[in-house]
Design an enzyme around this catalytic site. Structure first.
Site, short mmCIF file in Angstrom:
data_model
loop_
_atom_site.label_atom_id
_atom_site.label_comp_id
_atom_site.label_asym_id
_atom_site.label_seq_id
_atom_site.Cartn_x
_atom_site.Cartn_y
_atom_site.Cartn_z
N SER A 1 3.38 -2.03 10.27
CA SER A 1 4.84 -2.04 10.49
C SER A 1 5.47 -3.39 10.17
O SER A 1 6.38 -3.82 10.88
CB SER A 1 5.18 -1.58 11.91
OG SER A 1 4.77 -0.23 12.09
N GLU B 1 -6.99 4.81 7.70
CA GLU B 1 -6.80 6.24 7.41
C GLU B 1 -8.03 6.82 6.73
O GLU B 1 -8.39 7.98 6.96
CB GLU B 1 -5.53 6.41 6.55
CG GLU B 1 -4.28 6.16 7.38
CD GLU B 1 -3.07 5.71 6.59
OE1 GLU B 1 -3.05 5.80 5.35
OE2 GLU B 1 -2.11 5.24 7.25
N ASN C 1 0.87 -1.18 0.00
CA ASN C 1 0.00 0.00 0.00
C ASN C 1 0.91 1.23 0.00
O ASN C 1 1.51 1.55 1.02
CB ASN C 1 -0.89 0.00 1.25
CG ASN C 1 -1.68 1.29 1.39
OD1 ASN C 1 -1.82 2.05 0.44
ND2 ASN C 1 -2.22 1.53 2.58
N GLY D 1 2.39 2.44 10.50
CA GLY D 1 3.32 3.54 10.33
C GLY D 1 4.04 3.95 11.60
O GLY D 1 4.68 5.01 11.63
N HIS E 1 -9.49 1.26 4.66
CA HIS E 1 -8.24 1.46 5.41
C HIS E 1 -8.53 2.39 6.58
O HIS E 1 -9.34 3.32 6.48
CB HIS E 1 -7.17 2.05 4.49
CG HIS E 1 -5.80 2.03 5.08
ND1 HIS E 1 -5.40 2.95 6.02
CD2 HIS E 1 -4.75 1.21 4.89
CE1 HIS E 1 -4.16 2.69 6.37
NE2 HIS E 1 -3.74 1.64 5.71
N GLU F 1 -5.45 -4.75 10.56
CA GLU F 1 -4.46 -3.69 10.70
C GLU F 1 -4.71 -2.92 12.00
O GLU F 1 -5.51 -1.97 12.00
CB GLU F 1 -4.55 -2.74 9.51
CG GLU F 1 -4.19 -3.38 8.19
CD GLU F 1 -3.53 -2.35 7.27
OE1 GLU F 1 -2.43 -2.63 6.79
OE2 GLU F 1 -4.09 -1.27 7.09
N LYS G 1 0.03 4.24 -0.24
CA LYS G 1 -0.63 5.45 0.29
C LYS G 1 -0.39 6.63 -0.67
O LYS G 1 -0.27 6.41 -1.87
CB LYS G 1 -0.14 5.77 1.70
CG LYS G 1 -0.13 4.55 2.61
CD LYS G 1 0.02 4.93 4.05
CE LYS G 1 0.30 3.70 4.87
NZ LYS G 1 0.02 3.91 6.28
C1 PEP Z 1 -0.67 0.32 5.79
O1 PEP Z 1 -0.52 1.36 5.21
O2 PEP Z 1 -1.68 -0.35 5.59
C2 PEP Z 1 0.40 -0.12 6.68
C3 PEP Z 1 0.27 -1.27 7.30
O3 PEP Z 1 1.47 0.70 6.83
P1 PEP Z 1 2.90 0.35 7.51
O4 PEP Z 1 3.32 -0.99 6.97
O5 PEP Z 1 3.79 1.45 7.08
O6 PEP Z 1 2.67 0.29 8.97
#
Ligand code: PEP
Length: 285
Positions: free
Chosen positions: A247, A132, A44, A208, A130, A202, A46
């Site tokens: 992460s 976000e 992803n 992040g 997601h 998630e 983003k």
């Molecule tokens: C994500 O954007 O869905 C995500 C898991 O980001 P990260 O791996 O950077 O934590």
């Protein structure tokens, strides 16, 4: 305003499934996993990237995609989808978007992109719900359900995200929050649409932040989610791919993937570079 349109859409005939339901003949966890669920590593991006970054990623992945048995998917910003599709042509790496409109019909929806447009641009998948988008763009469980249906109607595989915040986890409410998110899909979506989706767990506190869930935490929640789905549909629970996201890096991926109910990862930051993305995929052996 959304409800009547959405209810009308829900009555539309189901799309033709593109994936056959897997045959599950065992209750042994490891056998079940290898027999019925492939590993998917989804990136992803983003709101990151550039034309140069797309080209660099695509040429590196194209050269090395055969070094992993996992299925690969990369979800890039809308404007880079076609460029990435050209770069990844004939590699077997799938392409996805990060969002889509909750309406399928074209029309006066300024700024929106529908599923048919994504398909035409080369997408097979789309991220839906997601955290976000839930937190910053007001996507409710109902909007997420509508987007899941819109994705399936367009022939896309929705990668639907669920997850709890740190406050919710610390209040011992993670399972309640996840149950509500998953139950809402079962209440609002058609079974044949749910059969097409991938579910990504998630935890918001891990996205992040560099603070991944531990392998034990991830497996425990994945087992919980699979059990919750099994209460509705045991066959679907067996076949649904459950990704962990938050992460994931090359150095923690193998431990996370060891969980019997962890079928891959949704990777943010570490998917921006081909090396780390492929290292994560190679950890899934
Ligand atoms: C994500 O954007 O869905 C995500 C898991 O980001 P990260 O791996 O950077 O934590």
């Amino acid at each position: 305003m959304r409800s009547p349109m959405w209810l009308a859409r829900r009555r539309a005939p189901p799309p033709t499934p593109e994936r056959a339901a897997p045959v599950v003949t065992t209750t042994n966890d490891e056998e079940r996993r290898t027999m019925s669920r492939r590993t998917l590593i989804a990136g992803n991006w983003k709101m990151n990237g550039s034309a140069a970054a797309v080209d660099a990623f695509a040429s590196a992945v194209a050269a090395d995609a055969g070094s992993t048995d996992a299925d690969l998917l990369v979800c890039v910003p809308f404007v880079y989808i076609e460029r990435m599709a050209r770069g990844l042509a004939d590699t077997g790496v799938a392409l996805g978007a990060q969002n889509l409109a909750d309406v399928g019909e074209p029309g006066a929806y300024t700024g929106e992109v529908n599923g048919a447009m994504l398909r035409e641009s080369g997408c097979t998948h789309v991220i839906v719900g997601h955290s976000e988008r839930r937190a910053m763009y007001g996507e409710t469980d109902s909007v997420v359900a509508a987007k899941l249906e819109a994705a399936v109607a367009a022939g896309l595989v929705p990668v639907v995200c669920v997850g709890e915040t740190l406050v919710e986890r610390e209040a011992d409410r993670a399972e309640a929050v996840l149950s509500a998110q998953v139950d809402s899909l079962f209440e609002q979506c058609r079974p044949e649409s749910l059969a097409r989706m991938v579910l990504a767990y998630e935890p918001v506190w891990a996205i992040g932040t560099g603070r991944s869930a531990s392998p034990e935490q991830a497996q425990a929640i994945h087992a919980f989610l699979r059990g919750r789905i099994a209460e509705q549909d045991a066959t679907l629970a067996n076949s649904m791919q459950l990704l962990y996201g938050g992460s994931v890096k090359p150095d923690n991926a193998a431990a996370l993937f060891a969980g019997a109910d962890v079928d891959g990862a949704l990777v943010g930051g570490a998917s921006l570079k081909a090396d780390s993305f492929l290292d994560i995929a190679r950890a899934a052996q």
